[in-house]
Design a protein around this motif. Structure first.
Motif, PDB file in Angstrom:
ATOM      1  N   LEU A 100     -13.034   6.290  -1.481  1.00  0.00           N
ATOM      2  CA  LEU A 100     -14.259   5.542  -1.175  1.00  0.00           C
ATOM      3  C   LEU A 100     -14.777   4.828  -2.430  1.00  0.00           C
ATOM      4  O   LEU A 100     -15.251   3.687  -2.376  1.00  0.00           O
ATOM      5  N   PHE A 101     -14.662   5.517  -3.572  1.00  0.00           N
ATOM      6  CA  PHE A 101     -15.105   4.968  -4.863  1.00  0.00           C
ATOM      7  C   PHE A 101     -14.398   3.626  -5.145  1.00  0.00           C
ATOM      8  O   PHE A 101     -15.024   2.641  -5.522  1.00  0.00           O
ATOM      9  N   ASN A 108       2.358   1.708  -3.393  1.00  0.00           N
ATOM     10  CA  ASN A 108       1.371   2.223  -4.341  1.00  0.00           C
ATOM     11  C   ASN A 108       1.095   3.704  -4.086  1.00  0.00           C
ATOM     12  O   ASN A 108       0.942   4.483  -5.030  1.00  0.00           O
ATOM     13  N   SER A 131      -9.046  -2.664  -2.935  1.00  0.00           N
ATOM     14  CA  SER A 131      -8.437  -2.173  -1.689  1.00  0.00           C
ATOM     15  C   SER A 131      -7.078  -1.532  -1.928  1.00  0.00           C
ATOM     16  O   SER A 131      -6.716  -0.562  -1.253  1.00  0.00           O
ATOM     17  N   LEU A 132      -6.315  -2.071  -2.865  1.00  0.00           N
ATOM     18  CA  LEU A 132      -4.961  -1.551  -3.088  1.00  0.00           C
ATOM     19  C   LEU A 132      -5.021  -0.091  -3.567  1.00  0.00           C
ATOM     20  O   LEU A 132      -4.286   0.770  -3.081  1.00  0.00           O
ATOM     21  N   GLU A 133      -5.914   0.160  -4.506  1.00  0.00           N
ATOM     22  CA  GLU A 133      -6.038   1.522  -5.042  1.00  0.00           C
ATOM     23  C   GLU A 133      -6.661   2.437  -3.985  1.00  0.00           C
ATOM     24  O   GLU A 133      -6.202   3.562  -3.772  1.00  0.00           O
ATOM     25  N   LEU A 139     -15.461   0.920  -2.485  1.00  0.00           N
ATOM     26  CA  LEU A 139     -16.793   0.357  -2.731  1.00  0.00           C
ATOM     27  C   LEU A 139     -16.792  -0.641  -3.884  1.00  0.00           C
ATOM     28  O   LEU A 139     -17.689  -1.460  -4.009  1.00  0.00           O
ATOM     29  N   GLN A 140     -15.754  -0.559  -4.722  1.00  0.00           N
ATOM     30  CA  GLN A 140     -15.651  -1.536  -5.815  1.00  0.00           C
ATOM     31  C   GLN A 140     -14.757  -2.720  -5.438  1.00  0.00           C
ATOM     32  O   GLN A 140     -14.446  -3.556  -6.280  1.00  0.00           O
ATOM     33  N   GLY A 141     -14.294  -2.725  -4.184  1.00  0.00           N
ATOM     34  CA  GLY A 141     -13.463  -3.836  -3.721  1.00  0.00           C
ATOM     35  C   GLY A 141     -12.014  -3.737  -4.138  1.00  0.00           C
ATOM     36  O   GLY A 141     -11.269  -4.701  -4.021  1.00  0.00           O
ATOM     37  N   LEU A 197     -21.622  -1.368   6.295  1.00  0.00           N
ATOM     38  CA  LEU A 197     -22.626  -0.495   5.702  1.00  0.00           C
ATOM     39  C   LEU A 197     -22.919   0.684   6.616  1.00  0.00           C
ATOM     40  O   LEU A 197     -23.142   1.794   6.159  1.00  0.00           O
ATOM     41  N   TYR A 256      -8.844  -5.661   3.108  1.00  0.00           N
ATOM     42  CA  TYR A 256      -7.623  -6.187   2.498  1.00  0.00           C
ATOM     43  C   TYR A 256      -6.927  -7.188   3.442  1.00  0.00           C
ATOM     44  O   TYR A 256      -5.744  -7.459   3.282  1.00  0.00           O
ATOM     45  N   ARG A 311     -20.864  -1.621 -11.771  1.00  0.00           N
ATOM     46  CA  ARG A 311     -20.174  -1.608 -10.475  1.00  0.00           C
ATOM     47  C   ARG A 311     -19.732  -0.189 -10.103  1.00  0.00           C
ATOM     48  O   ARG A 311     -19.833   0.230  -8.945  1.00  0.00           O
ATOM     49  N   GLY A 342      -6.645   2.094  -0.734  1.00  0.00           N
ATOM     50  CA  GLY A 342      -5.701   2.330   0.358  1.00  0.00           C
ATOM     51  C   GLY A 342      -4.640   3.338  -0.040  1.00  0.00           C
ATOM     52  O   GLY A 342      -4.297   4.229   0.739  1.00  0.00           O
ATOM     53  N   GLY A 366     -19.220   7.493  -3.612  1.00  0.00           N
ATOM     54  CA  GLY A 366     -17.876   7.606  -4.182  1.00  0.00           C
ATOM     55  C   GLY A 366     -17.851   8.614  -5.320  1.00  0.00           C
ATOM     56  O   GLY A 366     -18.902   8.953  -5.871  1.00  0.00           O
ATOM     57  N   VAL A 367     -16.673   9.137  -5.626  1.00  0.00           N
ATOM     58  CA  VAL A 367     -16.562   9.992  -6.818  1.00  0.00           C
ATOM     59  C   VAL A 367     -15.460   9.447  -7.720  1.00  0.00           C
ATOM     60  O   VAL A 367     -14.482   8.875  -7.245  1.00  0.00           O
ATOM     61  N   ARG A 377     -13.468  11.071  -1.397  1.00  0.00           N
ATOM     62  CA  ARG A 377     -14.533  10.233  -1.940  1.00  0.00           C
ATOM     63  C   ARG A 377     -14.047   9.375  -3.114  1.00  0.00           C
ATOM     64  O   ARG A 377     -14.670   8.391  -3.476  1.00  0.00           O
ATOM     65  N   GLU A 378     -12.900   9.767  -3.683  1.00  0.00           N
ATOM     66  CA  GLU A 378     -12.310   8.938  -4.739  1.00  0.00           C
ATOM     67  C   GLU A 378     -11.797   7.619  -4.123  1.00  0.00           C
ATOM     68  O   GLU A 378     -11.961   6.544  -4.697  1.00  0.00           O
ATOM     69  N   LEU A 391       0.844  -1.203   0.000  1.00  0.00           N
ATOM     70  CA  LEU A 391       0.000   0.000   0.000  1.00  0.00           C
ATOM     71  C   LEU A 391       0.877   1.250   0.000  1.00  0.00           C
ATOM     72  O   LEU A 391       0.609   2.210  -0.726  1.00  0.00           O
TER      73      LEU A 391
END
Lengths: 179, 595
Positions: B31-32, A51, B39-41, B35-37, B10, B71, A103, B43, A112-113, B28-29, A48
Motif C-alpha cells: 500500500l505504501f 519483478n 505501481s510496479l513495486e 500510495l506513492q504511485g 479514496l 498501472y 511523499r 504490484g 502504508g508502512v 501495508r508495504e 509485474l
C-alpha cells in the motif's frame, strides 16, 4: 442579438454541459488500438510477475527465511510530532537511518508502512532500539526512542516501529511491536 | 471524471486504511508503494504476498486491483475484481469489488459489464455511489427519464462530493427532459452549497457553468451572467465561463462589458480554443459599439494570429509527416527542431486520449530502463551465487570435520549419569552426596580426629575433646543437611540445562548437516532461477522493442490527427474572420460610395 458565433458557442457549450460527465471517458476510450493496448497490458503483467520473482529471489538470496528479520515503520499523523527520520539499532549497532520525503510521509499517514530494514539475525535474544527524530510541539526538535528485547527463532521475524497519537496525554506515542 | 475515479480510489483506500491495524506489515508495504504511485513495486509486493499466502485476503486482492488500474491494466483489474466479487468474502469486500468493476467498465465504455456488476451489489451496499453509476450509465444511454425515476430529491441529501455529483447528473436529466427551471434550481443548490473539499468545489463550478448555459439558452442572460460569475478562476471551466459571460453581457446589450471579458480572454495563448473564439468575438462587440475601425483592426489582429497559428501547424504536420520528427515519450517532438514545441505539447496534452498515449510511450521507455537495470541486478546476483559457491568449497569440509569431532553420545551419557546420581541422592536423602569438596574434606578431618581419639586412653581430657569433635561433626552435618534443598534445586537445574544444551546442540548439528547437504541444492536452484529470469527479461526486451515501435507509430498518427483537427479549426476561424473583414470593407466602401 443573433450572432452566428453565439449560436455556435451555445451549441458547443450545450454539448459540453450535457455531456459533462461523459466527455472525458469517451475521449479516453476513443480509437483505442485494442491489440496494441492488450499487448502492452500483457507486457506489464509479465513485468509485474518478473519483478515479483526478482523480489522473491533477492529475499531468498540475501535474507533466507530462517534468519530473516524485517523491520517496518508505521506512523499515524499527530499534531504533537512531525516525523523527519528514523534511526534503527539492532544489538546496539546502527543498521538503518532513514530520512522521509513528504511523499513517503503522506503514504505513511494514509496507512502504508515502510520497510526500513531487512537483515539476518542468529537465533537467540536480541535488542532493537529505534529513535524517531522530528519536530515536536511548538516547532522544537524532538528525538524519542523505543526499545524491545525479542527472541529470534527459526523463521522470519517481523517488527513494526509504531508512532501514534496519545490523545488523552496530548502527545505522540512510540513503541515497537512484534508480529 | 478524474476526480470521480479518485473518489472511489479514496473510498477503497479509506477502507484499507480503516482496517489497516490487523493488516500484515508486508501488505501495508505494498500500500505504501501504491500510495506513492509506484505501481510496479506495489504490484510486485502484493503479488509476492499473494504467492506466499495460503489464504486469499480480499483486501489484498482489492489493493492489487487498484494497483492494476493505476498501472493501466484494466483487463487484469477486471479479472481480479471479478475474483473478489465471486469469492465467499464479506459483503463489504464484494460490494467494493463489484462497484469498482462497474466504474472501471463504465470508464472503458463497457455498459453491459457495468450493469451486470451493479446488479451483483448486496442490499447493504452504500446507495449514493450505486445511484451515481446508474445515473451516469442512463445518461450515456440517453435515457434521462430513467435517471429521474431512479434518483429522487431525497437521494441528494448529505454534503458529500458524491451527493453533489449525483445531484449534478439529476439536473442534467431534468434539463434533457425539458424541465429547465428545475434543473437550474438544482444546479444552483449545488453551486451555492458549502464546498468543503476540492472535489465539491469542482462540482460546484460545473454546476454554476451548466446553470448559466441553460439560462442563456432560455434567453435569461442576466441570470446566466450571475451563474458564470460564480465559477472560480482556477476552475477547468473558467475560460469557458469568461467567454460565456461575454455572450451573456452581449445578449443584454452590455457590449462594453462583453468586450472586457473577451479582451481578457483573448490575451491568452492562441492554441486554446476558447481564446480563438474570444479573438473573433472582440470585433463583434466593437461593431456593436459602432467602432468599425476598431472592429477592422481586431479582425486584422485575429487573422494575423490565426495565420501564424496555421503556418506553425502546417510546419509541424509536414515535419511529422515527412518523418523528420518522431514523437517520443520524453519529448513529444524534439524541442530543438520544432519551434513552439512546448506550446504544442501543452495543447496536445490537454487531450485526455493523447495524454494516455504519451503516458504509454513514457511507460514503455521506462520499462526499457527497468529491464536493463534488472539485467544488471541479475549479474550481481550471479556473482554473489558464484562467490557463495566458492565459499561453500572452503566452509563445507571444515563443517564436516568439526561435526566429526563432536561426540554427542558422550555428552548424552554424562548427562544421564548426572541425572541418575541426583535421583539416587534424592531417593536416599543422601545430603552428603551434594556436599561441597570443602565439607567432605572437613568431614574426613573430623572422622580422622574421632578415630584417633578412640584409640587414645580414656582420660577426662579425651572425653572433653570427644565431645568437641562430636559437636563439630553435628554442626557439619547440620550445615550439609540445611543446604541440601538449595543444592538439590541447583543440581536439578544444572542437569536440565545440560539436557537443554544437548538438545540444542543436537538440533544445530542436524541443521548443519542438513545445510551442508542442501547448500549446493539451494545454490543450484537460485542459479536456475537467475537464468530463468534472464531468459524472461531478454524475451521482454525483444517484445518491448516491437511494442514501442508500434506505439510510437500510433502516437504519431494520433498527434497528426490532432494537429490536422486543429488545422481545420483554425482554417474555419480564419475563413470566418476573413469573410467578416471583407464584408466590413465592402460595407465601408458602399457607405463611402453612397455618400
Amino acid at each position: 442579438m443573433s450572432s452566428p458565433f453565439l449560436t455556435k458557442v451555445l451549441r458547443r457549450m450545450r454539448r459540453l454541459a450535457v455531456g459533462i460527465g461523459l466527455v472525458a471517458a469517451a475521449t479516453a476510450a476513443a480509437d483505442e488500438p485494442v491489440a496494441l493496448a492488450d499487448e502492452i497490458e500483457s507486457l506489464k503483467q509479465e513485468l509485474l510477475a518478473l519483478n515479483r520473482d526478482l523480489f522473491l529471489l533477492e529475499e531468498d538470496l540475501l535474507t533466507p527465511t530462517d534468519t530473516q528479520v524485517l523491520v517496518f515503520v508505521s506512523a499515524e499523523p499527530t499534531d504533537w510530532f512531525q516525523l523527519d527520520s528514523v534511526q534503527l539499532l539492532i544489538d546496539n549497532k546502527e543498521v538503518a537511518n532513514y530520512l522521509y520525503t513528504p511523499r513517503e510521509l503522506d503514504a505513511l499517514a494514509r496507512g502504508g508502512v515502510h520497510r526500513i530494514h531487512r537483515g539476518n539475525l542468529d537465533q537467540g535474544a536480541h535488542e532493537v532500539t529505534a529513535f524517531f527524530i522530528g519536530i515536536g510541539p511548538e516547532g522544537r526538535p524532538m528525538r524519542r526512542g523505543a526499545t524491545l528485547k525479542f527472541e529470534k527463532a527459526l523463521g522470519p521475524k517481523y517488527l513494526e516501529l509504531q508512532m501514534a497519537a496519545d490523545e488523552p496525554k496530548r502527545q505522540a506515542d512510540f513503541w515497537i511491536e512484534e508480529w | 471524471m478524474r476526480t470521480r475515479i479518485l473518489l472511489v480510489c479514496l473510498l477503497i483506500g479509506g477502507w484499507l486504511t480503516a482496517t489497516a491495524d490487523d493488516l500484515h506489515p508486508r501488505h501495508r508495504e505494498a500500500l505504501f508503494y501504491h500510495l506513492q504511485g509506484d505501481s510496479l513495486e506495489a504490484g510486485a509486493h502484493a503479488m509476492a504476498l499473494q504467492s506466499r499466502s495460503e489464504q486469499t485476503d480480499p483486501r489484498l486482492a482489492l489493493l492489487l486491483a487498484e494497483i492494476q488500474i493505476a498501472y493501466s491494466m484494466p483487463k487484469n483489474a477486471e479479472t481480479t475484481l471479478m475474483g473478489v466479487g465471486a469469492d465467499q468474502v464479506p459483503h463489504l469486500a464484494s460490494d467494493l469489488a463489484w462497484e469498482r468493476l462497474a466504474r472501471l467498465a463504465y470508464d472503458h465504455n463497457q455498459a453491459d459489464l457495468a450493469v451486470r456488476a451493479l446488479s451483483r451489489l448486496s442490499p447493504e451496499a452504500p446507495g449514493t455511489q450505486q445511484l451515481l453509476l446508474h445515473a451516469l450509465l442512463d445518461l450515456r444511454a440517453e435515457n434521462p427519464q430513467s435517471v429521474l425515476e431512479r434518483v429522487g430529491e431525497a437521494d441528494l441529501r448529505g454534503d458529500s462530493a458524491l451527493g453533489a455529483y449525483l445531484g449534478f447528473n439529476r439536473a442534467l436529466a431534468l434539463h434533457q427532459v425539458g424541465k429547465v427551471q428545475d434543473a437550474v434550481r438544482l444546479w444552483d443548490e449545488i453551486a451555492t452549497a458549502d464546498a468543503r473539499t476540492e472535489d465539491s468545489a469542482e462540482v460546484a463550478d460545473f454546476a454554476a457553468f451548466a446553470a448559466g448555459i441553460a439560462l442563456l439558452q432560455a434567453q435569461d442572460a442576466g441570470a446566466a451572467q450571475q451563474r458564470f460569475a460564480r465559477v472560480r478562476t482556477q476552475s477547468v471551466v473558467a475560460r469557458r465561463a469568461i467567454l460565456a459571460a461575454g455572450w451573456a453581457a452581449a445578449e443584454q446589450g452590455a457590449h462594453r462589458r462583453a468586450l472586457g471579458y473577451w479582451r481578457l480572454l483573448a490575451r491568452g495563448t492562441p492554441r486554446d480554443g476558447d481564446v480563438l473564439q474570444a479573438l473573433l468575438a472582440v470585433p463583434v462587440a466593437e461593431l456593436e459599439l459602432g467602432r468599425v475601425s476598431s472592429a477592422q483592426d481586431a479582425y486584422q489582429h485575429a487573422i494575423e494570429v490565426l495565420e501564424s497559428e496555421q503556418n506553425w501547424l502546417t510546419a509541424l504536420v509536414d515535419g511529422l509527416g515527412s518523418g523528420r520528427w518522431t514523437p517520443s515519450g520524453e519529448r513529444l517532438i524534439p524541442m530543438e527542431e520544432a519551434e513552439g514545441a512546448e506550446h504544442l505539447i501543452q495543447t496536445l496534452m490537454a487531450n485526455p486520449g493523447l495524454q494516455a498515449e504519451v503516458r504509454r510511450v513514457q511507460e514503455l521507455d521506462w520499462i526499457g530502463h527497468q529491464l536493463a537495470a534488472w539485467t544488471e541486478q541479475l549479474e550481481h546476483h550471479e556473482l554473489m551465487l558464484r562467490t557463495r559457491a566458492a565459499g561453500f568449497d572452503v566452509v563445507i569440509p571444515r563443517i564436516a570435520a568439526r561435526l566429526k569431532q563432536l561426540d554427542l553420545d558422550a555428552l548424552q551419557d554424562r548427562q544421564t549419569r548426572l541425572q541418575s546420581r541426583l535421583s539416587t541422592a534424592q531417593a536416599n536423602r543422601d545430603h552428603w552426596a551434594l556436599a561441597t569438596a570443602k565439607e567432605r574434606s572437613w568431614r574426613r578431618q573430623v572422622d580422622d580426629v574421632r578415630e584417633r581419639l578412640m584409640r587414645m586412653t580414656e582420660t577426662e581430657e579425651a572425653v572433653v575433646l570427644q565431645e568437641r569433635v562430636d559437636r563439630l561433626a553435628g554442626v557439619l552435618d547440620w550445615q550439609v543437611h540445611s543446604a541440601f534443598p538449595q543444592r538439590r534445586w541447583d543440581a536439578t537445574k544444572g542437569v536440565r540445562e545440560v539436557e537443554t544444551f544437548a538438545i540444542r546442540l543436537e538440533g544445530q548439528v542436524q541443521r548443519l548437516g542438513q545445510a551442508r547437504s542442501t547448500a549446493w541444492a539451494q545454490v543450484l536452484d537460485m542459479t536456475r532461477r537467475v537464468q530463468d529470469l534472464r531468459v524472461r527479461i531478454s524475451a521482454q526486451r525483444r517484445q518491448l522493442v516491437a511494442i514501442s515501435e508500434a506505439q510510437q507509430q500510433f502516437l504519431k498518427a494520433q498527434v497528426l490527427a490532432e494537429l490536422k483537427r486543429r488545422q481545420n479549426h483554425t482554417d474555419s476561424y480564419l475563413a470566418q474572420a476573413r469573410f467578416a473583414l471583407a464584408r466590413l470593407h465592402d460595407r465601408e466602401l458602399n457607405r463611402v460610395a453612397g455618400r
